[in-house]
Design a protein around this motif. Structure first.
Motif, PDB file in Angstrom:
ATOM      1  N   PHE A 155       3.176  -4.152  11.164  1.00 40.04           N
ATOM      2  CA  PHE A 155       1.557  -4.726  11.226  1.00 40.04           C
ATOM      3  C   PHE A 155       1.733  -6.302  10.546  1.00 40.04           C
ATOM      4  N   LYS A 156       2.706  -6.347   9.453  1.00 42.00           N
ATOM      5  CA  LYS A 156       2.502  -7.562   8.574  1.00 42.00           C
ATOM      6  C   LYS A 156       3.458  -8.519   9.445  1.00 42.00           C
ATOM      7  N   LEU A 157       4.524  -8.164  10.174  1.00 45.07           N
ATOM      8  CA  LEU A 157       5.354  -9.181  10.844  1.00 45.07           C
ATOM      9  C   LEU A 157       4.924  -9.723  12.190  1.00 45.07           C
ATOM     10  N   ALA A 158       3.693  -8.648  12.733  1.00 44.76           N
ATOM     11  CA  ALA A 158       3.026  -8.991  13.936  1.00 44.76           C
ATOM     12  C   ALA A 158       1.769  -9.924  13.557  1.00 44.76           C
ATOM     13  N   THR A 159       1.323  -9.641  12.573  1.00 45.05           N
ATOM     14  CA  THR A 159      -0.230 -10.394  12.365  1.00 45.05           C
ATOM     15  C   THR A 159       0.139 -11.337  11.125  1.00 45.05           C
ATOM     16  N   GLY A 160       0.959 -11.176  10.354  1.00 40.81           N
ATOM     17  CA  GLY A 160       0.913 -11.717   8.921  1.00 40.81           C
ATOM     18  C   GLY A 160      -0.169 -11.340   8.010  1.00 40.81           C
ATOM     19  N   LYS A 161      -0.740  -9.958   8.274  1.00 39.77           N
ATOM     20  CA  LYS A 161      -1.770  -9.578   7.343  1.00 39.77           C
ATOM     21  C   LYS A 161      -1.149  -8.115   6.753  1.00 39.77           C
ATOM     22  N   GLU A 162      -1.616  -7.704   5.779  1.00 37.14           N
ATOM     23  CA  GLU A 162      -1.463  -6.424   5.275  1.00 37.14           C
ATOM     24  C   GLU A 162      -2.511  -5.414   5.559  1.00 37.14           C
ATOM     25  N   GLY A 163      -1.979  -4.473   6.660  1.00 35.70           N
ATOM     26  CA  GLY A 163      -2.983  -3.547   6.948  1.00 35.70           C
ATOM     27  C   GLY A 163      -3.227  -2.373   6.251  1.00 35.70           C
ATOM     28  N   MET A 164      -2.698  -1.776   5.057  1.00 36.45           N
ATOM     29  CA  MET A 164      -2.942  -0.900   4.291  1.00 36.45           C
ATOM     30  C   MET A 164      -2.069  -1.313   2.981  1.00 36.45           C
ATOM     31  N   GLY A 165      -2.497  -0.357   2.007  1.00 36.53           N
ATOM     32  CA  GLY A 165      -1.579  -0.424   0.618  1.00 36.53           C
ATOM     33  C   GLY A 165      -0.655   0.551   0.396  1.00 36.53           C
ATOM     34  N   TYR A 166       0.058   0.163  -0.581  1.00 36.44           N
ATOM     35  CA  TYR A 166       1.063   1.000  -0.995  1.00 36.44           C
ATOM     36  C   TYR A 166       0.785   2.293  -1.614  1.00 36.44           C
ATOM     37  N   GLY A 167      -0.415   2.417  -1.893  1.00 40.61           N
ATOM     38  CA  GLY A 167      -0.901   3.873  -2.270  1.00 40.61           C
ATOM     39  C   GLY A 167      -1.057   4.643  -1.118  1.00 40.61           C
ATOM     40  N   ASP A 168      -1.308   4.311  -0.086  1.00 38.31           N
ATOM     41  CA  ASP A 168      -1.319   4.882   1.308  1.00 38.31           C
ATOM     42  C   ASP A 168      -0.004   5.630   1.563  1.00 38.31           C
ATOM     43  N   PHE A 169       1.100   4.929   1.466  1.00 35.22           N
ATOM     44  CA  PHE A 169       2.462   5.380   1.543  1.00 35.22           C
ATOM     45  C   PHE A 169       2.584   6.674   0.808  1.00 35.22           C
ATOM     46  N   LYS A 170       2.045   6.325  -0.559  1.00 34.77           N
ATOM     47  CA  LYS A 170       2.819   7.358  -1.557  1.00 34.77           C
ATOM     48  C   LYS A 170       1.812   8.623  -1.317  1.00 34.77           C
ATOM     49  N   LEU A 171       0.634   8.381  -0.945  1.00 29.01           N
ATOM     50  CA  LEU A 171      -0.116   9.622  -0.541  1.00 29.01           C
ATOM     51  C   LEU A 171       0.230  10.428   0.477  1.00 29.01           C
ATOM     52  N   LEU A 172       0.791   9.722   1.606  1.00 28.27           N
ATOM     53  CA  LEU A 172       1.154  10.550   2.759  1.00 28.27           C
ATOM     54  C   LEU A 172       2.346  11.119   2.223  1.00 28.27           C
ATOM     55  N   ALA A 173       3.140  10.394   1.320  1.00 29.35           N
ATOM     56  CA  ALA A 173       4.342  10.942   0.911  1.00 29.35           C
ATOM     57  C   ALA A 173       4.223  12.503   0.134  1.00 29.35           C
ATOM     58  N   ALA A 174       2.918  12.559  -0.719  1.00 35.24           N
ATOM     59  CA  ALA A 174       2.625  13.562  -1.347  1.00 35.24           C
ATOM     60  C   ALA A 174       2.323  14.685  -0.478  1.00 35.24           C
ATOM     61  N   LEU A 175       1.471  14.410   0.415  1.00 34.88           N
ATOM     62  CA  LEU A 175       0.948  15.289   1.570  1.00 34.88           C
ATOM     63  C   LEU A 175       2.225  15.825   2.494  1.00 34.88           C
ATOM     64  N   GLY A 176       3.295  14.982   2.828  1.00 33.55           N
ATOM     65  CA  GLY A 176       4.664  15.603   3.148  1.00 33.55           C
ATOM     66  C   GLY A 176       5.326  16.578   2.266  1.00 33.55           C
ATOM     67  N   ALA A 177       5.281  16.194   0.903  1.00 35.02           N
ATOM     68  CA  ALA A 177       5.842  17.131  -0.128  1.00 35.02           C
ATOM     69  C   ALA A 177       5.237  18.610  -0.179  1.00 35.02           C
ATOM     70  N   TRP A 178       3.638  18.513  -0.085  1.00 32.92           N
ATOM     71  CA  TRP A 178       3.074  19.865   0.031  1.00 32.92           C
ATOM     72  C   TRP A 178       3.432  20.604   1.192  1.00 32.92           C
ATOM     73  N   MET A 179       3.259  19.884   2.462  1.00 29.16           N
ATOM     74  CA  MET A 179       3.095  20.407   3.607  1.00 29.16           C
ATOM     75  C   MET A 179       4.404  20.423   4.496  1.00 29.16           C
ATOM     76  N   GLY A 180       5.519  19.733   4.334  1.00 28.00           N
ATOM     77  CA  GLY A 180       6.528  19.713   5.014  1.00 28.00           C
ATOM     78  C   GLY A 180       6.372  18.495   6.157  1.00 28.00           C
ATOM     79  N   TRP A 181       7.537  18.112   6.395  1.00 25.76           N
ATOM     80  CA  TRP A 181       7.457  17.068   7.663  1.00 25.76           C
ATOM     81  C   TRP A 181       6.934  17.338   8.961  1.00 25.76           C
ATOM     82  N   THR A 182       6.730  18.653   9.271  1.00 28.43           N
ATOM     83  CA  THR A 182       6.077  18.981  10.594  1.00 28.43           C
ATOM     84  C   THR A 182       4.780  18.889  10.718  1.00 28.43           C
ATOM     85  N   MET A 183       4.262  18.816   9.429  1.00 31.12           N
ATOM     86  CA  MET A 183       2.742  18.485   9.471  1.00 31.12           C
ATOM     87  C   MET A 183       2.408  17.076   9.499  1.00 31.12           C
ATOM     88  N   LEU A 184       3.097  16.301   9.150  1.00 29.05           N
ATOM     89  CA  LEU A 184       3.030  14.672   9.279  1.00 29.05           C
ATOM     90  C   LEU A 184       2.276  14.295  10.534  1.00 29.05           C
TER      91      LEU A 184
END
Length: 288
Positions: free
Chosen positions: A200-229
């Motif tokens: 998104f940043k390369l396409a628009t030059g803007k930041e579409g989300m924050g790094y905290g979102d990456f870490k939250l989804l990583a945490a959800l993956g740690a709880w439920m596994g990659w199949t739930m992503l």
């Protein structure tokens, strides 16, 4: 793991009630977390800048989740124990400070009720073993992060990273998924949104989300596994799009106004924890 859904046998009721009451108390503490953690982060940042520039610390007083005692932001009246009983105190004092009569946000008892209700339901659904208790702790983290992100558009590392490590820890014995799938889920969860962010940043030059979102989804993956992503990303994206469009249409919010993605990830994570396998099976059934 228990298959309890809407009805629990009588043996579970004491645990459901006990955890529900505990949830109300924890909800009161979560109100403190929601209010103070962003302020603690800002104070730490201000002090760091002052030290680096050789200036006097702007925040030398102690400020954490314990000190100082909770007080009215308008008049400074310290909240007494009787004024701090979850839900009951709010309505007993009429939703106003007992000293200056300034209104108190209805969100405080709502957070307490939400925490108590979800805590009780998760014990009802999963039982009172490791799965149920783990799910309760999981939702406590999600509630705190949801409201912090809604207020400040921040997802603190002090919450996302412990949630990630707790997910890996609870799955050492395969409570919600295998440890193998949990580790891959943490990695894939982070990289999925990280990749979207950079595309998104390369396409628009803007930041579409924050790094905290990456870490939250990583945490959800740690709880439920990659199949739930895929389920989590799909649910959060659909809900986020509906809410975002509604806010633009009905609240007349500008298209360029940032909308926090954390609350939608948190809601999708909770849905996936409880009903994720059923949703995945139904989705694959429709495809097949």
């Amino acid at each position: 793991m228990s298959d309890i859904f809407f009805f629990a046998p009588p043996a579970f009721w004491p645990s459901v009630v006990l955890i529900g009451i505990l949830g109300l108390l924890v909800g009161s503490f979560l109100n403190v977390v929601i209010h103070r953690v962003p302020k603690m982060m800002q104070r730490e940042s201000d002090n760091y800048v002052a030290v680096e520039s050789g200036q006097e610390l702007p925040h030398a007083d102690r400020y954490n989740l314990i000190l100082p005692r909770s007080a009215c932001p308008h008049c400074g009246h310290q909240i007494t124990a009787m004024e701090n009983i979850p839900v009951i105190s709010y309505f007993a004092i009429g939703g106003k400070c007992t000293q200056c009569k300034a209104p108190i946000s209805i969100r405080y008892p709502l957070v307490e009720l939400l925490t108590g209700a979800l805590s009780a339901y998760l014990i009802w659904h999963f039982g009172s073993g490791f799965a149920g208790l783990g799910a309760v702790v999981f939702v406590w983290f999600l509630i705190a992060m949801t409201f912090i992100d809604a207020d400040t558009q921040l997802l603190p590392d002090d919450l996302t990273l412990p949630l990630l490590w707790l997910g890996l820890l609870i799955n050492l014995n395969g409570i919600f998924t295998s440890l193998h799938d949990a580790v891959i889920g943490a990695i894939a969860g982070y990289l999925a949104l990280w990749s979207i962010y950079w595309l998104f940043k390369l396409a628009t030059g803007k930041e579409g989300m924050g790094y905290g979102d990456f870490k939250l989804l990583a945490a959800l993956g740690a709880w439920m596994g990659w199949t739930m992503l895929p389920v989590i990303i799909l649910i959060s994206s659909v809900v986020g799009a509906i809410v975002g469009i509604s806010m633009i249409v009905f609240a007349k919010m500008g298209k360029n106004n940032p909308i926090p993605f954390g609350p939608y990830l948190a809601a999708a994570g909770l849905i996936a924890l409880v009903w994720g396998k059923t949703l995945s099976q139904q989705y694959l059934g429709m495809l097949g």
